[in-house]
Design a protein around this motif. Structure first.
Motif, mmCIF file in Angstrom:
data_model
loop_
_atom_site.group_PDB
_atom_site.id
_atom_site.type_symbol
_atom_site.label_atom_id
_atom_site.label_comp_id
_atom_site.label_asym_id
_atom_site.label_seq_id
_atom_site.Cartn_x
_atom_site.Cartn_y
_atom_site.Cartn_z
ATOM 1 N N PHE B 55 44.308 48.216 28.546
ATOM 2 C CA PHE B 55 44.338 46.856 29.109
ATOM 3 C C PHE B 55 44.142 45.811 28.006
ATOM 4 N N TYR B 57 46.460 44.573 25.978
ATOM 5 C CA TYR B 57 47.682 43.890 25.532
ATOM 6 C C TYR B 57 48.482 43.403 26.723
ATOM 7 N N ALA B 59 52.943 41.834 27.218
ATOM 8 C CA ALA B 59 54.255 41.999 26.578
ATOM 9 C C ALA B 59 54.369 41.214 25.271
ATOM 10 N N GLY B 61 52.274 41.641 22.784
ATOM 11 C CA GLY B 61 52.079 42.671 21.777
ATOM 12 C C GLY B 61 50.758 42.645 21.038
ATOM 13 N N ARG B 95 45.160 39.620 35.978
ATOM 14 C CA ARG B 95 46.260 40.347 35.357
ATOM 15 C C ARG B 95 47.158 40.918 36.441
ATOM 16 N N GLY B 96 48.464 40.714 36.278
ATOM 17 C CA GLY B 96 49.417 41.332 37.202
ATOM 18 C C GLY B 96 50.127 42.438 36.459
ATOM 19 N N SER B 97 51.425 42.255 36.186
ATOM 20 C CA SER B 97 52.169 43.266 35.435
ATOM 21 C C SER B 97 52.030 43.065 33.930
ATOM 22 N N SER B 98 51.398 41.986 33.522
ATOM 23 C CA SER B 98 51.257 41.689 32.096
ATOM 24 C C SER B 98 52.599 41.792 31.380
ATOM 25 N N SER B 99 53.591 41.141 31.949
ATOM 26 C CA SER B 99 54.906 41.103 31.314
ATOM 27 C C SER B 99 55.121 39.778 30.602
ATOM 28 N N SER B 115 42.485 43.068 37.646
ATOM 29 C CA SER B 115 43.855 43.501 37.956
ATOM 30 C C SER B 115 44.149 43.235 39.428
ATOM 31 N N THR B 117 47.131 44.088 40.802
ATOM 32 C CA THR B 117 48.328 44.860 41.145
ATOM 33 C C THR B 117 48.226 45.538 42.506
ATOM 34 N N SER B 160 62.395 38.761 34.266
ATOM 35 C CA SER B 160 61.448 39.848 34.512
ATOM 36 C C SER B 160 61.234 40.104 35.998
ATOM 37 N N ILE B 163 59.851 43.261 37.413
ATOM 38 C CA ILE B 163 58.513 43.735 37.046
ATOM 39 C C ILE B 163 57.410 42.722 37.291
#
Lengths: 422, 861
Positions: B55, B57, B59, B61, B95-99, B115, B117, B160, B163
């Motif tokens: 957990f 990071y 998208a 990076g 935090r959802g999909s963290s995209s 989270s 989700t 996105s 996702i």
């Protein structure tokens, strides 16, 4: 981890941009909503352990061991990350740092698949004693048992100078589902192909490789390569998506083995699912349905590794008189995943239960499968869902019956060969 | 200090915060973990160091260790977790999909990852009221699938969408290829349920046009989880268009393609998609997916139009001509859904194809005024060459939103350093072109330091103070979106009272006047001509008027924007725009003493564009003078802008409490040559209301709809249509009328003026001699409201938004009327209390007006 292996795996990991496109494809992420149980998370865990930021400990063990290896993430990945290599490297390193004894049941299976006769006996005994209380340790094996194969009569073989395809039987397929193998062979022959079954072949080794027993898998692969070299360069066909995927990746298995690399590569290039070969055959087989509604549970390895899931779906929907019902989860893993439903029964059950809920809503008479693991898993799922009206059947068996039905109706008075072969 | 080792490639973010921030101490974290374990199920809490790595990071990076992860399964659990963490001063990040691509969910200082989700249920789809109520963990694409069976859709569809979660879309104010026509996320969010930093769970005031209080929904959308945590979303949904046409136009150069974009806009066509790929993108995409894109082309445009089939056919033909004139050497129109999908395939594969040519890629996100897109793309190429990169781009060309892609190897330190420098230069170039440094990806941590390129210290301090107003202890998602300047800006320089005037001619004079008033302790009432002051419920103090601020500052016809001074007469502006063949949706045709600033400050209703949420959808930016006399400027003349907080939203419906709006940038629309205005009447309002609700759920609906009873016993349903397709809309409306046994009367456009004048007359009469009341409910509840209104009362109801206005005799409207928001009767003012938001509204007012010179600081009741 060896530094060469370390660098090679880190460079594979570098291709992961962490975009998250793999998340909706991953059955365990869908189940848990947890990054730890997602492809992106598992890659991150392997990266961190490789960089010694975390231990090869319980955390990464949990993360990697719950992966179904269904490879759906690889199909979803825009960057082309070869997730299975990262997973395998991670599992191998984990096995070194943290040796883990597989469950008794899994060990039995890994041992038995090498001996088809013992496997067949186990399935048979299971059938007899199914209704009796079983010892606790044997319980996980229950889903394996109780299938009664009704093997079709062989159609008259094509008499040709040399075979067109070489048939790979597979351990579980030949022991428990000989009916599906026979059906596929019949269909191929109905389509005008001469089928040969080479001697000396055995289990593909997929279960062993995924359980971390690489050496065992390599030995099995060598035996198979040898057996099929004897037939010349014809296509190697089989009826199990999981085996097909493994066979098609022997090339990768031996890529660092100078002696075997080319031979393995050559073998893998010949591997096709029976449905791909049948679909590409110009000679069409007459089929006749019986008013059934059918759905398909596609093998995830057929879909994601062999990329031939469309062939199975196309065949499943080709029977006039039956109704094929597609659904969004058709290509999604059922939770069988080799020995997963034994090692992680709770999750496997949760996955198949969710799938059964989708399928039951479609009210099918039949669930078609194309992999032995899926076959057993879907039967278990149907049983757990209390749905005894739905039949689970291999796609080949279903199609062969439709072909026989069509042949019988076109020649109602003749008792001869129903295959229409020249 | 909670000891967590550094992760590879981790940037030191602590220096950004200076001494102001550090990780939570381990005792506090331990306390939080114990409390969570005592409350939640074991599988809902992760607190061991190894598992936490997964957990660290998103998208973007970058990686930082969080301290604990919680999987919330309900809003109550979010509340509990926030209370537990906030009590110990442990940071909280939803935090959802963290995209996301800006580091919005990266735990820079550790903390609790909340989270969401597992909160992934679609609670309710309501097509008559055109809204869906969802939990924040619902995936955007899953909502689209659920809406399909209703023939509805949710317009914002970021790349996105398969996702990303809707909670994440709200946090980032996501865009996507269809926002050129339909707008971004904030234009579709009606209401949020949020948990505040103090653990309280509240519904935000509605974003619809009967809101009282500030547009907190609008401000929180795009606030990247730094102000509140969203636990439920009410989103506006729309009927699927009758027909969609997908086209691909192939050009020899980017310039040709972008000239064609301008020409399409100049032809008054608003496509639903207008996407561009440049030459290198085409090569990369084609080698990867074989979408059939020409690899020798300089650029392609992917164009979609949607609407009634007659309109779509006409527009498709027109676009084909425009493209040919623009030099397109190939033009394809998809003949089937399958072909359309094939055309989309290449565009969708862009990111993936790029990702395969190098170990890593960085995707940038800048927005400029649309006519400057070609220049911006040239800037990017030059910057790339300077730093040794072959940068390539995709663009949401219709929005001026550019995504340059830089591929690099993260293991190559030199390349990484050059990439960062190129990145910075691109942002600076975009600001030079009047753009926004992020159109849809957000500031997060990634552009935190670059926000100063766009906003000065005063704007950044204001944004930072707004964050503080919601989250005084700073526990929510620290070090994101905005950092205050190192030193708080001092008040603007004030000298002895000049011979200032209360009707300033410039923003500087207005600023001077505000400072004078502040020094002298004078209370100000800000406005234009103060025609609607009674609606504020406040006594008129010293009037500071914008009536001399009436210039058009900037008219960018190609960009479809106009910037005007706030005192400009709204109807004069409307007239002026009409001569240019343009319109701004909410401007009236009559009442010359209504100013643009006044309409924005009052969030004035206008039914001709009934399916917009209000002025918030039209105002792209504002300049305003706050209670210190600071001249602040928020927003840009770009179609998309998620740089920092969307402070502009606070100006809409601020009723002069936050300062004086001196300028506004408005989004324009083409005015169709053929327009429609007509009405039908019936003796029962319910019949008309039913018909209006059915209209709303249909793709063939007219733009505007309203029901009036302006004379006793005479109820009328009015419709208006100003988009293309007047003729098919008219036919459809008449068909609906025939089925219901109602006939339509069609009027010339001049009837607008009398309609508006009549409303103004009734309103003034009610204010002076009787009761004026207004409010709003779900559209399907309007019937209950109407049935409680006495037969001789006159009213206007807005069936698209659910708003109503009642013109009645003295004290004739009961305060318990459903949805009543404001009642003015014989000088008595009543306003619906903003439940639970009073403290935050007071703090927001304090940010802009610390001394309360625009009104007392306690909210009215």
């Amino acid at each position: 981890m060896q530094s060469v292996a370390r660098n090679s795996i880190l460079s594979e990991i570098d291709h992961c941009n962490k975009c998250g496109f793999c998340l909706p494809a991953c059955p365990t992420y869908q189940l848990t909503g947890s990054e730890l149980h997602s492809p992106r998370g598992r890659i991150a865990m392997v990266e961190a352990a490789t960089r010694q930021e975390i231990e090869w400990g319980q955390g990464i063990e949990e993360s990697l061991s719950y992966c179904l290896s269904c490879r759906a993430c690889e199909t979803a990945c825009p960057s082309g990350v070869r997730y299975h290599r990262i997973l395998e490297a991670g599992r191998t390193a984990l096995a070194q740092h943290r040796p883990r004894r597989l469950s008794w049941a899994t060990r039995q299976i890994l041992g038995t698949v090498k001996h088809p006769r013992r496997l067949r006996r186990l399935a048979g005994i299971g059938h007899t004693f199914r209704k009796w209380p079983m010892p606790r340790a044997l319980l996980p094996l229950l889903p394996l048992t109780g299938y009664q194969a009704a093997v079709a009569e062989p159609v008259s073989p094509i008499s040709s100078k040399k075979p067109d395809v070489a048939f790979f039987e597979g351990c579980v397929m030949s022991a428990i589902f000989p009916d599906a193998n026979r059906a596929a062979q019949n269909l191929l022959q109905r389509a005008g192909l001469a089928v040969v079954t080479p001697q000396g072949q055995g289990c593909c080794g997929a279960l062993h490789l995924h359980a971390g027993q690489r050496e065992e898998a390599v030995a099995m692969a060598k035996a198979n390569i040898l057996a099929f070299e004897a037939t010349g360069d014809v296509l190697v066909v089989n009826t199990a998506g999981g085996c097909g995927a493994m066979l098609s990746e022997y090339g990768e298995l031996f890529e660092h083995d100078e002696q075997w690399a080319t031979r393995a590569q050559r073998f893998s290039q010949r591997v096709r699912d029976w449905s791909t070969v049948l679909r590409q055959q110009p000679q069409e087989i007459p089929l006749a349905g019986s008013g059934e509604r059918v759905v398909l549970q596609n093998s995830c390895h057929l879909v994601n590794v062999e990329h031939a899931g469309d062939d199975a779906a196309a065949l499943a929907s080709s029977v006039p008189g039956d109704q094929f019902v597609g659904y969004p989860g058709q290509d999604r893993c059922c939770g069988s995943a080799g020995t997963y439903n034994i090692e992680h029964q709770e999750w496997a059950l949760a996955i198949v239960t969710a799938k059964m809920a989708d399928i039951t809503a479609l009210r099918p008479n039949r669930i078609l499968v194309n992999n032995p693991g899926c076959h057993l898993q879907m039967r278990w799922g149907a049983e757990q869902a209390g749905d005894d009206s739905v039949q689970v059947e291999h796609l080949a068996t279903y199609l062969e019956r439709a072909a026989a039905r069509a042949a019988a109706s076109s020649q109602p008075t003749q008792g001869g060969s129903p295959d229409g072969a020249p | 200090m909670h000891k967590q080792g550094a992760l590879a490639g981790q940037l030191d973010r602590l220096w950004v915060a200076g001494a102001r921030a550090s990780r939570a101490d381990s005792a506090a974290v331990q306390g939080v973990v114990s409390a969570l374990n005592a409350t939640l199920q074991p599988d809902q809490v992760i607190s061991d160091r190894e598992r936490l790595l997964a957990f660290s990071y998103d998208a973007t990076g970058e990686r930082h260790w969080p301290d604990v992860v919680v999987f919330a399964q309900s809003a109550q659990e979010v509340e509990t977790a926030v209370q537990i963490a906030a009590a110990q001063g442990v940071y909280i990040l939803a935090r959802g999909s963290s995209s996301n691509l800006s580091g919005g969910t990266t735990p820079v200082l550790g903390g609790l990852i909340l989270s969401l989700t597992r909160m992934n249920h679609i609670r309710h789809v309501d097509v008559l009221n055109r809204q869906a109520v969802v939990e924040p963990g619902v995936i955007n694409a899953d909502l689209q699938v659920a809406l399909q069976s209703w023939h509805f859709f949710y317009p914002p569809d970021p790349a996105s969408h398969r996702i990303s979660t809707l909670g994440g879309n709200v946090a980032e104010n996501s865009g996507g290829p269809h926002c050129v026509k339909y707008g971004v996320t904030v234009n579709h969010i009606i209401q949020l349920e949020v948990v505040l930093a103090d653990g309280r769970r509240l519904l935000t005031p509605t974003a619809r046009d009967y809101r009282v209080g500030l547009d907190i929904t609008g401000l929180l959308t795009g606030s990247e989880g730094t102000m509140a945590i969203v636990t439920q979303i009410t989103a506006q949904i729309a009927p699927q268009p009758e027909q969609t046409a997908t086209m691909l136009a192939v050009f020899a150069s980017v310039d040709e393609a972008l000239h064609t974009v301008s020409a399409i806009i100049a032809h008054h066509i608003v496509p639903s998609t207008l996407e561009l790929l440049d030459k290198k993108s085409l090569e990369i995409v084609e080698s990867f997916v074989h979408a059939g894109y020409p690899v020798d082309a300089g650029a392609v445009l992917l164009i979609e139009v949607d609407g009634p089939s007659a309109v779509v056919q006409a527009q498709t033909a027109a676009i084909a001509d425009i493209a040919a004139q623009g030099g397109a050497h190939e033009f394809r129109i998809a003949q089937s859904a399958l072909e359309a999908d094939a055309l989309w395939k290449g565009r969708r594969a862009h990111y993936g194809a790029a990702a395969r040519i190098a170990p890593h890629l960085w995707i940038q996100d800048v927005t400029v005024p649309r006519p400057l897109l070609a220049e911006m793309m040239r800037d990017v190429i030059v910057i790339g060459q300077h730093h040794g990169f072959n940068i390539f781009c995709s663009a949401h060309a219709g929005d001026g939103n550019l995504h340059p892609i830089i591929t690099y190897d993260p293991a190559n330190a030199d390349e990484v350093a050059r990439m960062r420098q190129a990145d910075h230069d691109i942002l600076a170039a975009c600001v030079n072109r009047g753009g926004a440094i992020t159109g849809e990806h957000g500031i997060g941590i990634d552009k935190l330091e670059n926000l100063a390129l766009m906003y000065g210290p005063r704007e950044r301090q204001t944004m930072s103070d707004l964050k503080h107003a919601f989250d005084p202890s700073g526990v929510l998602n620290p070090l994101k979106v905005v950092l205050p300047p190192p030193v708080r800006p001092s008040d603007p320089h004030w000298e002895e009272p000049s011979d200032h005037t209360w009707t300033p001619n410039t923003a500087q004079e207005a600023s001077q006047a505000v400072m004078d008033a502040r020094q002298a302790g004078i209370q100000l009432s800000v406005g234009g001509y103060f025609t609607g002051w009674a609606m504020t419920g406040r006594p008129l103090t010293t009037p500071l008027s914008t009536s001399h601020l009436r210039q058009i500052v900037d008219f960018d016809k190609d960009n479809l924007t106009v910037e005007v001074e706030a005192g400009m007469s709204a109807s004069e502006l409307a007239q002026w725009l009409r001569h240019e063949g343009l319109q701004s949706p909410f401007l009236p045709y009559s009442s010359p003493k209504t100013t643009v600033g006044g309409m924005i400050a009052a969030n004035a209703r206008n039914w001709r564009h009934a399916y917009l949420l209000g002025w918030r959808d039209v105002v792209l930016g504002v300049e305003w003078i706050d209670g210190r006399g600071q001249i602040l400027r928020f927003g840009r003349k770009t179609m998309k802008n998620v740089a920092g907080y969307d402070v502009t939203k606070l100006a809409v419906g601020s009723w002069g409490r936050l300062g004086l709006i001196s300028k506004a940038i408005l989004r324009l629309r083409p005015l169709a040559p053929q327009r429609l205005l007509g009405y039908t009447q019936s003796d029962t309002v319910d019949r008309l209301l039913d018909m209006a609700l059915q209209f709303g759920a249909s793709a063939s609906r007219p733009d505007g709809v309203v029901i009036t009873r302006l004379k006793p016993g005479q109820a009328q349903l009015w419709i208006a249509h100003e988009s293309p397709g007047a003729e098919p809309t008219k036919e459809w409306v008449e068909g609906q009328g025939r089925e219901a046994g109602l006939t339509w009367t069609w009027l010339e456009e001049d009837a607008w003026v009398s309609w508006e004048d009549e409303r103004t007359r009734l309103w003034q009469q009610a204010l002076q001699h009787g009761t004026y009341a207004e409010g709003g409910v779900l559209p399907t509840h309007l019937s209950h409201v109407i049935n409680r209104v006495a037969l001789d009362h006159l009213f206007i109801v807005y069936p698209a938004s659910g708003a109503y206005e009642i013109f009645a005799g003295p004290n004739d409207v009961p305060l318990n009327l459903e949805g009543l928001s404001r009642r003015i009767s014989e000088g008595q003012y009543w306003q619906q209390p903003t439940d639970g938001w009073d403290a935050i509204e007071d703090r927001i007012r304090h940010v802009f007006d610390p001394d309360g010179i625009f009104g007392p600081s306690k909210s009215r009741t």
